[in-house]
Motif scaffolding. Sequence first.
Motif, PDB file in Angstrom:
ATOM      1  N   TYR A   8       0.818  -1.210   0.000  1.00 33.09           N
ATOM      2  CA  TYR A   8       0.000   0.000   0.000  1.00 33.09           C
ATOM      3  C   TYR A   8       0.858   1.268   0.000  1.00 33.09           C
ATOM      4  O   TYR A   8       2.050   1.243   0.310  1.00 33.09           O
ATOM      5  N   TYR A   9       0.198   2.355  -0.333  1.00 30.56           N
ATOM      6  CA  TYR A   9       0.764   3.687  -0.101  1.00 30.56           C
ATOM      7  C   TYR A   9      -0.243   4.464   0.731  1.00 30.56           C
ATOM      8  O   TYR A   9      -1.451   4.382   0.502  1.00 30.56           O
ATOM      9  N   SER A  10       0.259   5.214   1.708  1.00 26.85           N
ATOM     10  CA  SER A  10      -0.612   6.028   2.545  1.00 26.85           C
ATOM     11  C   SER A  10       0.107   7.317   2.910  1.00 26.85           C
ATOM     12  O   SER A  10       1.252   7.277   3.366  1.00 26.85           O
ATOM     13  N   GLN A  11      -0.551   8.418   2.695  1.00 23.54           N
ATOM     14  CA  GLN A  11       0.066   9.712   3.002  1.00 23.54           C
ATOM     15  C   GLN A  11      -0.194  10.130   4.436  1.00 23.54           C
ATOM     16  O   GLN A  11       0.714  10.577   5.141  1.00 23.54           O
ATOM     17  N   THR A  12      -1.424   9.989   4.890  1.00 23.76           N
ATOM     18  CA  THR A  12      -1.772  10.473   6.231  1.00 23.76           C
ATOM     19  C   THR A  12      -2.196   9.356   7.185  1.00 23.76           C
ATOM     20  O   THR A  12      -2.438   9.619   8.350  1.00 23.76           O
ATOM     21  N   GLY A  13      -2.301   8.107   6.680  1.00 25.61           N
ATOM     22  CA  GLY A  13      -2.617   6.984   7.554  1.00 25.61           C
ATOM     23  C   GLY A  13      -3.938   6.308   7.265  1.00 25.61           C
ATOM     24  O   GLY A  13      -4.181   5.199   7.747  1.00 25.61           O
ATOM     25  N   THR A  14      -4.814   6.925   6.491  1.00 17.79           N
ATOM     26  CA  THR A  14      -6.135   6.337   6.229  1.00 17.79           C
ATOM     27  C   THR A  14      -6.004   5.012   5.481  1.00 17.79           C
ATOM     28  O   THR A  14      -6.584   3.998   5.884  1.00 17.79           O
ATOM     29  N   THR A  15      -5.238   5.015   4.401  1.00 18.02           N
ATOM     30  CA  THR A  15      -5.077   3.785   3.620  1.00 18.02           C
ATOM     31  C   THR A  15      -4.304   2.737   4.415  1.00 18.02           C
ATOM     32  O   THR A  15      -4.567   1.541   4.297  1.00 18.02           O
ATOM     33  N   LEU A  35       2.736  -7.189   5.281  1.00 19.15           N
ATOM     34  CA  LEU A  35       2.169  -5.847   5.144  1.00 19.15           C
ATOM     35  C   LEU A  35       3.328  -4.917   4.801  1.00 19.15           C
ATOM     36  O   LEU A  35       4.253  -4.744   5.590  1.00 19.15           O
ATOM     37  N   LEU A  36       3.268  -4.330   3.612  1.00 19.71           N
ATOM     38  CA  LEU A  36       4.405  -3.576   3.083  1.00 19.71           C
ATOM     39  C   LEU A  36       3.946  -2.248   2.504  1.00 19.71           C
ATOM     40  O   LEU A  36       2.856  -2.150   1.937  1.00 19.71           O
ATOM     41  N   LYS A  37       4.789  -1.244   2.627  1.00 20.91           N
ATOM     42  CA  LYS A  37       4.492   0.053   2.020  1.00 20.91           C
ATOM     43  C   LYS A  37       5.388   0.248   0.806  1.00 20.91           C
ATOM     44  O   LYS A  37       6.451  -0.393   0.694  1.00 20.91           O
ATOM     45  N   VAL A  38       4.958   1.114  -0.103  1.00 19.16           N
ATOM     46  CA  VAL A  38       5.833   1.466  -1.224  1.00 19.16           C
ATOM     47  C   VAL A  38       6.656   2.687  -0.826  1.00 19.16           C
ATOM     48  O   VAL A  38       6.301   3.426   0.103  1.00 19.16           O
ATOM     49  N   LYS A  39       7.727   2.883  -1.528  1.00 18.68           N
ATOM     50  CA  LYS A  39       8.665   3.957  -1.199  1.00 18.68           C
ATOM     51  C   LYS A  39       8.026   5.332  -1.378  1.00 18.68           C
ATOM     52  O   LYS A  39       7.316   5.581  -2.347  1.00 18.68           O
ATOM     53  N   GLU A  40       8.295   6.221  -0.438  1.00 19.30           N
ATOM     54  CA  GLU A  40       7.849   7.615  -0.557  1.00 19.30           C
ATOM     55  C   GLU A  40       8.761   8.316  -1.552  1.00 19.30           C
ATOM     56  O   GLU A  40       9.974   8.350  -1.375  1.00 19.30           O
TER      57      GLU A  40
END
Length: 199
Positions: A8-15, A35-40
Amino acid sequence: MAKVAIIYYSQTGTTHLLAKAVEDGAKAAGAETRLLKVKETAPDELWGNNPVWKQHIEETSGIAEATNEDLEWADAIIFGSPTRYGLPAAQMKAFIDQTGALWAKGALTDKVGSSFTTTATQHGGQEATILALNTAFYHWGMIIVAPGYVEPSQFQSGNPYGASFTSNNGKLDPDEVAITAGKLQGRRVAEIAARLKGA
């Protein structure tokens, strides 16, 4: 047991919160999850001047960034992104764009794919964003699994394409309806991936 990557990508935490619900659903179905995030990719001066954005980056610093190895590891891949003008966030697109080597060798063929999203406003592009994310799965030769209307709770969420939530411009966290939809999606993807793996 299916192996499920929730990326996922999340800017403020909602996603991010919705991604955690999706992971909970997959785990409830017995899946091994990542559970992994994509690079900012936004420049520091952009997010550094936004206290909510900066706080979320700091709070999730312990979550690993997704790699192509994670895509190869997984039996099922679930993408989550906030919408940007009815499209996935550029950060998610940048991650997808670096998978050419996997696509070229067919490494993602016949895996299960699914997507979820969040928007700031009602009618802000939820279905369009999910469909845009799913387009990568078509190119990779994957099998798309949507939540559909398989349980009564889905008639509350109203989105058969994937879990979604409207945050009212970041003022609201995912409610119980959205969390239930996320868990259903994670569980359904994990169950179907396990069936395909065992077939």
